[in-house]
Design an enzyme around this catalytic site. Structure first.
Site, mmCIF file in Angstrom:
data_model
loop_
_atom_site.group_PDB
_atom_site.id
_atom_site.type_symbol
_atom_site.label_atom_id
_atom_site.label_comp_id
_atom_site.label_asym_id
_atom_site.label_seq_id
_atom_site.Cartn_x
_atom_site.Cartn_y
_atom_site.Cartn_z
ATOM 1 N N CYS A 70 0.855 -1.183 0.000
ATOM 2 C CA CYS A 70 0.000 0.000 0.000
ATOM 3 C C CYS A 70 0.890 1.231 0.000
ATOM 4 O O CYS A 70 1.719 1.391 0.912
ATOM 5 C CB CYS A 70 -0.899 -0.005 1.238
ATOM 6 S SG CYS A 70 -1.903 1.487 1.455
ATOM 7 N N CYS A 177 -0.593 3.725 -7.034
ATOM 8 C CA CYS A 177 -1.461 3.110 -6.026
ATOM 9 C C CYS A 177 -1.576 1.646 -6.403
ATOM 10 O O CYS A 177 -1.800 1.320 -7.583
ATOM 11 C CB CYS A 177 -2.834 3.783 -6.010
ATOM 12 S SG CYS A 177 -4.065 2.929 -4.981
#
Length: 264
Positions: A70, A177
């Protein structure tokens, strides 16, 4: 060998799939936080608290390494995660692939969440690795959520909006992302329409972070080994089924039949 991966949601699938390809024998632990997602709008302190809970749930299963799959958690929580778990469990963060994207000297676009776009962290990476290279930071509001819930129409809308902000002469696109790596195909289609060609390269982080995790534990890729690795799923610390949304992605379908059932 046991490798844990953590994220707020299903963005960890890209790195998990890369690890499965590199080491089919590795047991994988997928630890995410559906109760607390999205993490992006949270304060750094709140986000770090959620990330520590998710990491500790995975650490209780005694993995050989933990991948923080992440970008947002890597930006805000990596020092706290390492302080809590290392040296017993190596913690590997995820960094946007700005350096390899800029190395060719073309025009770079960085697709990222609104929270990451323009952040000091991302700007520092640009200064360090892309000095002198034209870089456009492209915010992608709503895209991570659309991917999380496998909402194809919302993905198309969010991708189209981001593509409209991307220079038509872009040569390299950084997927900043982890969720975005699951929808590379619609992103490519939108950029082809935007640029009128297919002369650009995508740069994700999944393969690199999986390889780094193996190096940290002194292992090497052995993709030819039998696929004997199992799968454990933790949702906000609870042993669970794979979320049904994972079947919307090739990376998720890779884990069907890996020992964890898929919810309805």
């Amino acid at each position: 060998m046991k490798i844990a991966l953590m994220d707020s949601g299903i963005g960890l699938l890209a790195a998990a799939a890369a690890m499965r390809r590199l080491r089919p024998d590795a047991d994988l632990v997928l630890s995410s936080d559906p109760d607390g997602m999205p993490w992006g709008p949270r304060t750094p302190a709140d986000l770090t608290g959620r990330a520590l809970d998710v990491a500790r749930a995975a650490a209780a299963l005694r993995p050989d390494a933990l991948i923080v799959a992440c970008n947002t958690a890597s930006v805000h929580s990596l020092p706290a995660l390492r302080a809590a778990l290392e040296p017993g469990i190596p913690v590997i963060g995820t960094v946007p692939a700005i350096k390899p994207a800029a190395s060719a000297g073309g025009r770079v676009a960085i697709w990222a969440t609104p929270a990451t776009t323009g952040s000091p962290y991302q700007r520092d990476l640009i200064r360090a690795f892309a000095a002198g290279v034209p870089v456009t930071e492209v915010p992608c509001p709503g895209l991570a959520d659309a991917v999380q819930y496998a909402d194809e129409e919302a993905v198309v809308r969010a991708v189209a909006a981001a593509a409209a902000l991307t220079p038509p002469d872009v040569t390299d696109v950084v997927l900043g992302c982890t969720h975005y790596e699951l929808v590379e195909a619609p992103i490519r289609a939108a950029l082809i329409e935007r640029t009128g060609g297919n002369g650009f390269v995508f740069h994700g982080s999944a393969e690199a972070v999986a390889g780094q995790a193996l190096r940290r534990i002194g292992a090497r890729p052995e993709p030819g080994l039998p696929r004997t690795g199992g799968l454990t799923v933790l949702l906000s610390g609870r042993p669970s089924e794979l979320p049904a949304e994972v079947l919307g992605y090739a990376e998720g379908r890779l884990f069907a039949g890996s020992g964890a059932t898929v919810g309805q």
